[in-house]
Design a protein around this motif. Structure first.
Motif, PDB file in Angstrom:
ATOM      1  N   GLN A  10      -9.660  18.634   6.808  1.00  0.00           N
ATOM      2  CA  GLN A  10      -8.423  19.278   6.192  1.00  0.00           C
ATOM      3  C   GLN A  10      -8.520  19.536   4.834  1.00  0.00           C
ATOM      4  N   ASN A  11      -7.822  20.439   4.257  1.00  0.00           N
ATOM      5  CA  ASN A  11      -7.599  20.482   3.003  1.00  0.00           C
ATOM      6  C   ASN A  11      -6.430  19.926   2.276  1.00  0.00           C
ATOM      7  N   ILE A  12      -6.755  19.542   1.154  1.00  0.00           N
ATOM      8  CA  ILE A  12      -5.645  19.182   0.425  1.00  0.00           C
ATOM      9  C   ILE A  12      -5.624  19.324  -1.157  1.00  0.00           C
ATOM     10  N   ILE A  13      -4.534  19.393  -1.874  1.00  0.00           N
ATOM     11  CA  ILE A  13      -4.645  19.543  -3.393  1.00  0.00           C
ATOM     12  C   ILE A  13      -3.991  18.208  -3.855  1.00  0.00           C
ATOM     13  N   THR A  14      -4.636  17.422  -4.476  1.00  0.00           N
ATOM     14  CA  THR A  14      -4.096  16.264  -5.016  1.00  0.00           C
ATOM     15  C   THR A  14      -3.070  16.346  -6.213  1.00  0.00           C
ATOM     16  N   GLU A  15      -2.123  15.440  -6.339  1.00  0.00           N
ATOM     17  CA  GLU A  15      -0.885  15.638  -7.221  1.00  0.00           C
ATOM     18  C   GLU A  15      -0.997  14.884  -8.458  1.00  0.00           C
ATOM     19  N   LYS A  16      -1.065  13.445  -8.161  1.00  0.00           N
ATOM     20  CA  LYS A  16      -1.074  12.525  -9.205  1.00  0.00           C
ATOM     21  C   LYS A  16      -1.871  11.337  -8.767  1.00  0.00           C
ATOM     22  N   MET A  17      -2.193  10.395  -9.803  1.00  0.00           N
ATOM     23  CA  MET A  17      -2.814   9.176  -9.479  1.00  0.00           C
ATOM     24  C   MET A  17      -1.844   8.042  -9.581  1.00  0.00           C
ATOM     25  N   VAL A  18      -1.953   7.399  -8.561  1.00  0.00           N
ATOM     26  CA  VAL A  18      -1.017   6.236  -8.223  1.00  0.00           C
ATOM     27  C   VAL A  18      -1.753   4.820  -8.706  1.00  0.00           C
ATOM     28  N   PHE A  19      -0.828   3.741  -8.869  1.00  0.00           N
ATOM     29  CA  PHE A  19      -1.273   2.521  -8.996  1.00  0.00           C
ATOM     30  C   PHE A  19      -2.312   2.062  -7.794  1.00  0.00           C
ATOM     31  N   GLY A  20      -3.451   1.600  -8.485  1.00  0.00           N
ATOM     32  CA  GLY A  20      -4.646   1.290  -7.526  1.00  0.00           C
ATOM     33  C   GLY A  20      -5.870   2.371  -7.569  1.00  0.00           C
ATOM     34  N   GLY A  21      -5.482   3.579  -8.170  1.00  0.00           N
ATOM     35  CA  GLY A  21      -6.545   4.369  -8.693  1.00  0.00           C
ATOM     36  C   GLY A  21      -6.602   5.575  -7.742  1.00  0.00           C
ATOM     37  N   ASN A  22      -6.095   5.315  -6.610  1.00  0.00           N
ATOM     38  CA  ASN A  22      -6.253   6.833  -5.616  1.00  0.00           C
ATOM     39  C   ASN A  22      -5.260   7.527  -6.115  1.00  0.00           C
ATOM     40  N   CYS A  23      -5.633   8.868  -5.598  1.00  0.00           N
ATOM     41  CA  CYS A  23      -4.718  10.310  -5.764  1.00  0.00           C
ATOM     42  C   CYS A  23      -4.028  10.522  -4.505  1.00  0.00           C
ATOM     43  N   ILE A  24      -2.686  10.912  -4.667  1.00  0.00           N
ATOM     44  CA  ILE A  24      -1.849  11.248  -3.589  1.00  0.00           C
ATOM     45  C   ILE A  24      -1.509  12.860  -3.444  1.00  0.00           C
TER      46      ILE A  24
END
Length: 414
Positions: free
Chosen positions: A4-18
């Motif tokens: 699937q395709n996704i565009i990440t929005e922001k980085m959250v606590f823990g270092g992953n992007c959402i």
């Protein structure tokens, strides 16, 4: 599972992007905000999914190629694919969001960053059977270098084959700031040598022993002096000695700046309290601003070294938990104009937090290795007569999402 395709929005606590797919939150490790990615869902939950990157369709301008050959395999770093300056900014934003989520309105632009080297900064290591643990597995990676490690550690890793390294879980400390007792630079790491604990008595000076009210304050049961396991570091104009098996900060470059910063921030006081003092590293610097320093630390092994580090200063040490000190000792202690507190990851004990509020200290300097519990405790102080003057991101661990913070609070005028 299909891609699937996704565009990440922001980085959250823990270092992953959402990002979102059909309105559902998706967490993507090793991504950056604003990237267009082709992903595969690896785990589905009721209100969110976890994913992995299959292909980067459009990458962020802050993305770089990681230099480490173990990156993504070792369980340590998770931000080495990001430019150094951007890393610090993302961690600063994560700290801001954590404060905001706890109702603390402190401007992002006023959060200052205390930084150091991006590589070659880590002095404390824990090797298991000569290597590091693989990410989310029990497999051991037999490394021959670590880009985050200081030079003495890497010298050992490159020159010592895995089969000649100690077995089991062993602590290492190697730093350019490590010195011998006579002040010469120690270029080889100190490697833990397991031994049985014995009792070491620390006799207080006559001046301070009169102040003791409890039998347990006459001596501390701790690890016997052992040159094989002891480390001494030179930070600014101070020398600090500790046991390699005990807790100590891992980034001497940022820690040195942090200790000096705390000393600069502290108001001159007749009495300063250092709660959760450890081996006295912050107390040593605080003593320059205090007529007397009071140390509270439940780990008596650490207090053995605190007593040594505080030699020549006016101080008193209590080998007990913060909660027990509040209940049994604080009523007979003087008023503290300034308090330095560095709690464990779980945060301040509730009686300690209540004591801070009732103490009406003019200044509280709070340091923490967990922004979640830190923000929670700060919020209570802010609801009970304190205001924030300064917030600092302590950037101890470049290339990771680990965040430490320092906050200066002042008592509001009545």
């Amino acid at each position: 599972m299909e891609l699937q395709n996704i565009i990440t929005e922001k980085m959250v606590f823990g270092g992953n992007c959402i990002g979102k797919i059909n309105g559902k939150n998706v967490f993507v490790p090793f991504s950056l905000p604003g990237e267009k990615l082709e992903i595969r869902i690896t785990e589905q939950k009721n209100d969110y999914d976890n994913a992995e990157i299959v292909n980067i369709v459009k990458e962020s301008e802050n993305r770089i190629k990681p230099e480490c050959k173990y990156y993504g395999i070792c369980g340590g770093c998770n931000m080495m694919h990001i430019k150094a300056e951007a890393q610090t900014e993302y961690r600063r934003q994560m700290l801001f969001e954590m404060l905001k989520n706890n109702g603390i309105d402190f401007p992002l632009e006023k959060i200052q960053a205390v930084t150091g080297p991006v590589k070659g900064y880590r002095s404390r290591f824990q090797l298991t059977d000569g290597g590091l643990s693989e990410k989310r597995k029990n497999t051991i990676i037999p490394i021959d270098q670590c880009l985050c490690a200081e030079k003495p550690i890497n010298k050992y890793l490159s020159e010592t084959e895995v089969k000649f390294r100690p077995s089991g879980r062993i602590h290492f400390f190697g730093s350019e700031k490590a010195v011998t007792l006579d002040g010469k630079q120690l270029n080889t790491p100190v490697i833990e040598k397991p031994q049985e604990k014995t009792v070491q008595k620390i006799i207080q000076s006559k001046k301070s022993s009169k102040k003791y009210k409890f039998k347990e304050n006459k001596y501390f049961a701790g690890t016997a002096a052992s040159p094989e396991n002891e480390v001494t570091v030179q930070l600014s104009d101070k020398k600090l000695t500790f046991d390699v098996r005990g807790f100590f900060q891992s980034n001497m470059f940022v820690f040195e700046k942090t200790c000096c910063l705390i000393r600069d921030l502290l108001i001159p006081s007749d009495n300063i309290l250092d709660m959760y003092s450890g081996c006295g590293s912050l107390s040593v610097f605080a003593s320059d601003k205090a007529g007397k320093v009071t140390l509270v630390e439940h780990n008596r092994d650490a207090l053995v070294f605190a007593e040594r580090n505080m030699t020549g200063t006016n101080h008193i040490s209590y080998g007990m938990s913060g909660e027990n000190w509040v209940k049994n000792c604080s009523p007979t202690c003087p008023h503290f104009d300034a308090i330095v507190i560095d709690p464990p990851r779980s945060g301040m004990e509730r009686p300690v937090l209540d004591y801070l509020i009732k103490s009406k200290a003019l200044q509280i300097i709070s340091m923490s290795c967990d922004p979640a519990t830190h923000a929670r405790d700060l919020a209570k102080l802010l609801r009970n007569g304190y205001e924030i003057k300064n917030v600092y991101l302590l950037d101890f661990y470049p290339n990771t999402s680990h965040i430490e913070s320092l906050v200066e609070l002042r008592k509001k005028s009545d």
